[in-house]
Design a protein around this motif. Sequence first.
Motif, mmCIF file in Angstrom:
data_model
loop_
_atom_site.group_PDB
_atom_site.id
_atom_site.type_symbol
_atom_site.label_atom_id
_atom_site.label_comp_id
_atom_site.label_asym_id
_atom_site.label_seq_id
_atom_site.Cartn_x
_atom_site.Cartn_y
_atom_site.Cartn_z
ATOM 1 N N THR A 222 -19.422 -32.531 -4.183
ATOM 2 C CA THR A 222 -18.534 -31.930 -3.041
ATOM 3 C C THR A 222 -19.188 -31.622 -1.814
ATOM 4 O OG1 THR A 222 -18.502 -30.104 -4.314
ATOM 5 C CG2 THR A 222 -16.569 -31.387 -4.793
ATOM 6 N N ILE A 223 -20.355 -30.994 -2.242
ATOM 7 C CA ILE A 223 -20.884 -30.408 -1.001
ATOM 8 C C ILE A 223 -22.354 -31.004 -0.882
ATOM 9 C CG2 ILE A 223 -19.590 -28.374 -0.925
ATOM 10 C CD1 ILE A 223 -21.859 -26.861 -2.074
ATOM 11 N N ASN A 224 -23.095 -31.055 0.493
ATOM 12 C CA ASN A 224 -24.149 -31.493 0.564
ATOM 13 C C ASN A 224 -25.372 -30.195 0.347
ATOM 14 O OD1 ASN A 224 -26.251 -33.300 1.158
ATOM 15 N ND2 ASN A 224 -25.175 -33.882 3.008
ATOM 16 N N ASN A 225 -26.586 -30.646 0.354
ATOM 17 C CA ASN A 225 -27.517 -29.416 0.371
ATOM 18 C C ASN A 225 -27.435 -28.629 1.680
ATOM 19 O OD1 ASN A 225 -28.603 -30.669 -1.990
ATOM 20 N ND2 ASN A 225 -29.779 -32.130 -0.755
ATOM 21 N N ARG A 226 -27.653 -27.585 1.276
ATOM 22 C CA ARG A 226 -27.910 -26.610 2.634
ATOM 23 C C ARG A 226 -28.953 -26.958 3.464
ATOM 24 N NH1 ARG A 226 -23.451 -26.250 3.377
ATOM 25 N NH2 ARG A 226 -22.432 -26.130 1.434
ATOM 26 N N PRO A 227 -28.974 -26.334 4.702
ATOM 27 C CA PRO A 227 -30.001 -26.837 5.848
ATOM 28 C C PRO A 227 -31.340 -26.515 5.302
ATOM 29 C CG PRO A 227 -28.168 -25.246 6.724
ATOM 30 C CD PRO A 227 -28.212 -25.313 5.062
ATOM 31 N N ASP B 26 -13.774 -26.616 5.918
ATOM 32 C CA ASP B 26 -14.586 -25.825 4.734
ATOM 33 C C ASP B 26 -13.972 -25.283 3.625
ATOM 34 O OD1 ASP B 26 -16.996 -25.374 4.055
ATOM 35 O OD2 ASP B 26 -17.312 -23.582 5.137
ATOM 36 N N ASP B 27 -12.906 -25.931 2.811
ATOM 37 C CA ASP B 27 -12.212 -25.432 1.763
ATOM 38 C C ASP B 27 -12.154 -26.290 0.659
ATOM 39 O OD1 ASP B 27 -10.123 -24.252 0.377
ATOM 40 O OD2 ASP B 27 -8.675 -24.481 1.903
ATOM 41 N N GLU B 28 -12.338 -25.659 -0.566
ATOM 42 C CA GLU B 28 -12.514 -26.276 -1.491
ATOM 43 C C GLU B 28 -11.315 -27.339 -2.179
ATOM 44 O OE1 GLU B 28 -14.808 -26.670 -4.427
ATOM 45 O OE2 GLU B 28 -16.429 -26.128 -3.164
ATOM 46 N N ARG B 29 -10.190 -26.725 -1.676
ATOM 47 C CA ARG B 29 -9.154 -27.439 -1.987
ATOM 48 C C ARG B 29 -8.863 -28.753 -1.629
ATOM 49 N NH1 ARG B 29 -4.734 -23.289 0.256
ATOM 50 N NH2 ARG B 29 -6.254 -23.093 1.587
ATOM 51 N N PRO C 17 -24.747 -40.317 -8.287
ATOM 52 C CA PRO C 17 -23.959 -39.276 -7.372
ATOM 53 C C PRO C 17 -23.317 -39.966 -6.161
ATOM 54 C CG PRO C 17 -26.381 -38.707 -7.910
ATOM 55 C CD PRO C 17 -26.110 -40.228 -8.428
ATOM 56 N N SER C 18 -22.009 -39.576 -5.783
ATOM 57 C CA SER C 18 -21.365 -40.011 -4.564
ATOM 58 C C SER C 18 -21.812 -39.193 -3.438
ATOM 59 C CB SER C 18 -19.921 -39.578 -5.162
ATOM 60 O OG SER C 18 -19.653 -38.234 -4.771
ATOM 61 N N LEU C 19 -21.432 -39.911 -2.316
ATOM 62 C CA LEU C 19 -21.657 -39.285 -1.027
ATOM 63 C C LEU C 19 -20.856 -37.813 -1.094
ATOM 64 C CD1 LEU C 19 -22.188 -39.522 2.006
ATOM 65 C CD2 LEU C 19 -20.068 -40.521 2.105
ATOM 66 N N PRO C 20 -21.453 -36.955 -0.822
ATOM 67 C CA PRO C 20 -20.796 -35.469 -0.686
ATOM 68 C C PRO C 20 -19.268 -35.635 0.011
ATOM 69 C CG PRO C 20 -23.020 -35.163 -0.051
ATOM 70 C CD PRO C 20 -22.814 -36.864 0.038
ATOM 71 N N ILE C 21 -18.349 -35.218 -0.570
ATOM 72 C CA ILE C 21 -16.947 -35.218 0.068
ATOM 73 C C ILE C 21 -16.920 -34.525 0.884
ATOM 74 C CG2 ILE C 21 -14.452 -34.947 -0.467
ATOM 75 C CD1 ILE C 21 -15.592 -37.263 -2.018
ATOM 76 N N GLU C 22 -17.552 -33.514 1.181
ATOM 77 C CA GLU C 22 -17.601 -32.658 2.634
ATOM 78 C C GLU C 22 -18.021 -33.559 3.946
ATOM 79 O OE1 GLU C 22 -19.555 -29.239 2.805
ATOM 80 O OE2 GLU C 22 -21.532 -30.125 2.313
ATOM 81 N N THR C 23 -18.958 -34.387 3.578
ATOM 82 C CA THR C 23 -19.726 -35.302 4.453
ATOM 83 C C THR C 23 -18.710 -36.565 4.908
ATOM 84 O OG1 THR C 23 -21.841 -34.812 3.717
ATOM 85 C CG2 THR C 23 -21.520 -36.946 5.118
ATOM 86 N N TYR C 24 -18.053 -37.160 3.749
ATOM 87 C CA TYR C 24 -16.958 -37.985 4.119
ATOM 88 C C TYR C 24 -15.830 -37.607 4.652
ATOM 89 C CZ TYR C 24 -13.362 -41.322 2.895
ATOM 90 O OH TYR C 24 -12.437 -42.369 2.710
ATOM 91 N N LEU C 25 -15.496 -36.440 4.447
ATOM 92 C CA LEU C 25 -14.178 -35.888 5.080
ATOM 93 C C LEU C 25 -14.229 -35.620 6.653
ATOM 94 C CD1 LEU C 25 -12.750 -33.216 2.663
ATOM 95 C CD2 LEU C 25 -11.571 -35.343 3.311
ATOM 96 N N ARG C 26 -15.719 -35.006 6.889
ATOM 97 C CA ARG C 26 -15.819 -34.900 8.531
ATOM 98 C C ARG C 26 -16.232 -36.097 8.886
ATOM 99 N NH1 ARG C 26 -17.272 -29.382 8.161
ATOM 100 N NH2 ARG C 26 -17.012 -28.397 6.236
ATOM 101 N N THR D 144 -2.338 -31.055 1.479
ATOM 102 C CA THR D 144 -3.075 -29.951 1.368
ATOM 103 C C THR D 144 -3.374 -29.345 2.631
ATOM 104 O OG1 THR D 144 -4.053 -30.956 -0.592
ATOM 105 C CG2 THR D 144 -5.246 -29.094 0.183
ATOM 106 N N MET D 145 -3.723 -30.028 3.708
ATOM 107 C CA MET D 145 -3.954 -29.745 4.888
ATOM 108 C C MET D 145 -2.839 -29.018 5.475
ATOM 109 S SD MET D 145 -7.002 -30.015 5.990
ATOM 110 C CE MET D 145 -6.979 -30.076 7.818
#
Length: 150
Positions: A4-9, A35-38, A54-63, A124-125
């Motif tokens: 769901t999330i990518n590595n931190r900086p 920036d919401d887990e939902r 492992p998938s592409l992080p979903i946060e990266t995909y959404l953005r 959800t949005m």
Amino acid sequence: MLRTINNRPTLWELLLPAECQRLPAELEAVDRLLDDERLFAPYRHHFDPAFGRPSLPIETYLRMMWLKFRYQLGFETLCREVSDSLAWRRFCRIGLGERVPHPTTLMKLTSRCGPDTVAALNETMLAKAAEAKVVRLDRLRADTTVTVSS
């Protein structure tokens, strides 16, 4: 396997000057909304939580999909622009040492999840916007303009 999330900086990103670390105002506002887990929930049933590649992080995909929609870009152009822009990389949470996803990866993920996932994401949005009182859902305004042709 769902990520769901990518590595931190990394250290490289932390060494950037402060003006390079800030996002433009529009991207910063969207960043806070995304920036919401939902928002990851509609994607969970498309991936096994523990097994597989492992998938592409979903946060990266959404953005990246937001940038694609906002600037009306194709997949190839989107990936090229994200790899060239430090601000867009930071918005998509792609580190300086990481590769931008290939356009076909984005295309496959989009077709794999399908329109039902996009509809669930929109729901959800909408709920999130209603909670933040950005939109009001208790009223409906309809325009009943009628044209008569002879």
